[in-house]
Design an enzyme around this catalytic site. Structure first.
Site, PDB file in Angstrom:
ATOM      1  CE  LYS A   1      -3.532   2.034   2.962  1.00  0.00           C
ATOM      2  NZ  LYS A   1      -4.175   1.859   4.254  1.00  0.00           N
TER       3      LYS A   1
ATOM      4  CB  CYS B   1      34.086  22.253  30.501  1.00  0.00           C
ATOM      5  SG  CYS B   1      34.557  23.793  29.682  1.00  0.00           S
TER       6      CYS B   1
ATOM      7  CG  MET C   1      38.962  21.346  35.754  1.00  0.00           C
ATOM      8  SD  MET C   1      39.429  23.050  35.299  1.00  0.00           S
ATOM      9  CE  MET C   1      41.185  22.974  35.249  1.00  0.00           C
ATOM     10  CD  GLN C   2      35.508  27.041  34.169  1.00  0.00           C
ATOM     11  OE1 GLN C   2      34.422  27.530  34.446  1.00  0.00           O
ATOM     12  NE2 GLN C   2      36.120  27.295  33.021  1.00  0.00           N
TER      13      GLN C   2
ATOM     14  CG  HIS D   1      33.808  19.951  26.350  1.00  0.00           C
ATOM     15  ND1 HIS D   1      32.694  19.838  27.156  1.00  0.00           N
ATOM     16  CD2 HIS D   1      34.110  21.266  26.324  1.00  0.00           C
ATOM     17  CE1 HIS D   1      32.335  21.034  27.584  1.00  0.00           C
ATOM     18  NE2 HIS D   1      33.181  21.926  27.094  1.00  0.00           N
TER      19      HIS D   1
ATOM     20  CD  GLU E   1      31.937  16.349  26.755  1.00  0.00           C
ATOM     21  OE1 GLU E   1      33.037  16.154  27.315  1.00  0.00           O
ATOM     22  OE2 GLU E   1      31.321  17.431  26.846  1.00  0.00           O
TER      23      GLU E   1
HETATM   24  N1  GLN Z   1      31.111  28.701  31.563  1.00  0.00           N
HETATM   25  C1  GLN Z   1      32.444  28.194  31.593  1.00  0.00           C
HETATM   26  C2  GLN Z   1      33.366  28.960  30.671  1.00  0.00           C
HETATM   27  O1  GLN Z   1      32.902  29.622  29.753  1.00  0.00           O
HETATM   28  C3  GLN Z   1      32.488  26.702  31.274  1.00  0.00           C
HETATM   29  C4  GLN Z   1      32.094  26.398  29.868  1.00  0.00           C
HETATM   30  C5  GLN Z   1      31.789  24.937  29.637  1.00  0.00           C
HETATM   31  O2  GLN Z   1      31.581  24.182  30.574  1.00  0.00           O
HETATM   32  N2  GLN Z   1      31.735  24.511  28.396  1.00  0.00           N
HETATM   33  O3  GLN Z   1      34.552  28.907  30.821  1.00  0.00           O
END
Ligand code: GLN
Length: 535
Positions: free
Chosen positions: A224, A382, A385-386, A508, A510
């Site tokens: 169909k 990212c 980590m900060q 990153h 990932e």
């Molecule tokens: N906001 C943070 C910066 O600009 C971390 C950015 C992120 O995690 N991609 O450095």
């Protein structure tokens, strides 16, 4: 000369066109073909870099620093195709380029129009990618749903290209939905007929229909659909729901999609099967030896697509360790008020992904403190980590007001701050630290154990950096600078020595993980979580 496969979508969005395109690319690569794969997005943003995750989901970053659609992540995870800034063509990029040319006088004397100027620009870009990469087949996915006003110039461009290239050189695969209506106990084909009708109105007759469906299609339905949509019966391909996206290539192969495509493109190649994918990925996914629970703490956890590559990389880490990764999505604002002991009960690892803006930050800081003090494997990426650095400065070094200048410009202890080059930035688009940078890794660190190398390169997308003035104070209390970009003298990885596995990275990882080649840090993180689960 490259042959082309255009993938369009009908009926509804979110049909998994990207996964279908990536899976087809995987099948053709397995036959020995060299593939390029491109996403066309009809929106007017030049790239998705300035969009909110609620609008667009994750922004995927390529080696060459392009901020792109998350479907490019699927392309890289499923294939070996080279994905670059050219692999993502937005209407914004196309119009920007045409208008720039108009101002320069390239079209002097002419009226600049959607046809032919915009469509020519699209065609040129498509051809350029096939040529630069010297591929056998170029797969082009058109974002959106047929019938959208925005996608018309793209559809017209592919209509023209198909006509120019001729039969056997370009085909169209239309991905549609056969909704199952419970009360009628039936699958409905009408929406598919209508969407193919819309395609025909603009001069495109699909060669193959890929029908997303919950239930198998009967022969009668196939006939169909074929009759009303002008396709061969054998070209009505069933795309049944599967448990995991990595099963899609196998499921489409079972339906003979690769054979059908090769026949329509007049390419003859032997079938070498998909054994390594089936055994190395699918089989391992289906029968893991145990399960680990990983908490992902972010502010977009309600949105499935916001941390797409993170979730996929966790799955890959699971495959590499032969375990199932059960992800618990935790809202960082909830941790501000709630009891971390309860929230993270029975969790074997905690991950804080990237992010922007101050909402939920204090909850993330509490999360890190809990993971650090309770020796739970921790992975900060990212922003993660900060946050880990800020937490360490506050609670291990006594700098109570330590912060990032992203969240508090007046802080006396700007542990995370902007480099001079970022302070000058005026335009928000494509102006972060983007793309691949090298990093030297400290021997004896967890990261060195994972990478087994002291020189790596990873993708970045951020503005703020670890403030080097604070290095000595933090190191003195046990923070290890495990990775550094030597050229710019930037901190790229931090670790805590007195902890089973505590790693934060400014990049990153990932984005570079694949189901059959888990990223070393994700593999090591899940291994540490397995250690925690075993007690
Ligand atoms: N906001 C943070 C910066 O600009 C971390 C950015 C992120 O995690 N991609 O450095």
């Amino acid at each position: 000369m490259s042959k082309y496969i255009f993938v369009t979508g009908g009926v509804v969005s979110s049909l998994g066109k990207g996964i279908a395109a990536a899976s087809l690319a995987k099948l053709l690569e397995a036959r020995g073909l060299k593939i390029a794969i491109i996403k066309c997005d009809p929106y007017l943003n030049v790239d998705p870099g300035t969009m909110n995750p609620y609008q667009h989901g994750e922004v995927y970053v390529t080696d060459d620093g392009a901020e792109t659609d998350l479907d490019l992540g699927h392309y890289e995870r499923f294939t070996h195709a080279r994905v670059t800034k050219d692999s993502c063509i937005t209407a914004g990029k196309v119009y920007y380029s045409v208008i720039t040319k108009e101002r320069r006088g390239d079209y002097l004397g002419k009226t600049v129009q959607i046809i032919p100027h915009i469509t020519d620009e699209i065609k040129e870009r498509l051809k350029r990618i096939s040529k630069t990469n010297d591929v056998d087949v170029t797969i082009v996915e058109i974002g959106g749903t047929v019938g959208d006003i925005e996608s018309l110039p793209f559809l017209e461009a592919i209509r023209q290209l198909r006509w120019e290239l001729g039969e056997n050189y370009a085909i169209n695969i239309h991905v549609t939905l056969l909704p199952f209506i419970k009360s009628a106990g039936e699958q409905k084909t009408k929406p598919t007929q209508h969407s193919v009708g819309r395609l025909r109105e603009i001069g495109i007759i699909p060669n193959i229909l890929l029908c997303r469906t919950e239930k198998p299609i009967t022969q009668e339905q196939r006939e169909k659909i074929a009759l009303f949509c002008n396709v061969d019966v054998e070209a009505v391909v069933e795309a049944l729901d599967v448990k995991h996206i990595y099963e899609v290539p196998c499921s489409l192969k079972k339906q003979g999609l690769d054979e059908l495509v090769l026949k329509k493109l007049n390419i003859k190649l032997p079938d070498k099967g998909l054994k390594s994918w089936e055994e190395g990925v699918v089989k391992r996914l289906r029968s893991p030896s145990r399960e680990v629970k990983i908490a992902v703490v972010g502010k977009y956890i309600t949105l499935q697509d916001a941390y797409k590559s993170i979730y996929e990389a966790l799955v890959h880490g699971g495959i590499a360790n032969n375990v199932r990764v059960n992800v618990i999505k935790v809202d960082s604002e909830g941790v501000e008020k709630g009891d971390p002991k309860k929230i993270f009960k029975d969790v074997h690892g905690i991950l804080i992904p990237g992010g922007f803006g101050s909402r939920g930050i204090e909850g993330k800081i509490r999360t890190v403190q809990y993971a650090r003090e309770n020796k739970i494997p921790f992975f900060g990426i990212c922003l993660g980590m900060q946050i880990a650095t800020i937490e360490f400065a506050r609670n291990a070094c006594g700098m109570k007001d330590a912060n990032s200048t992203e969240f508090n410009k007046e802080t006396k202890n700007p542990i995370i701050s902007l480099l001079e080059e970022q302070r000058k930035v005026k335009n928000m688009g494509a102006s972060m630290r983007l793309g691949v940078y090298t990093c030297s890794i400290q021997k004896g660190s967890k990261s060195f154990d994972a990478y087994k190398s002291n020189k790596i390169s990873e993708r970045h997308r951020h503005r703020y950096e670890f403030n080097n003035e604070y290095r000595p104070a933090l190191q003195e209390k046990g923070l290890m600078i495990a990775g550094r970009n030597e050229e710019k003298d930037l901190v790229e990885i931090i670790e805590i020595k007195e902890h089973p596995w505590f790693v934060g990275c400014q990049f990153h990882p990932e984005f570079k993980s694949k189901p059959d080649a888990a990223h070393p840090l994700f593999k090591a993180f899940i291994e540490a979580a397995v250690g925690k689960a075993k007690g």
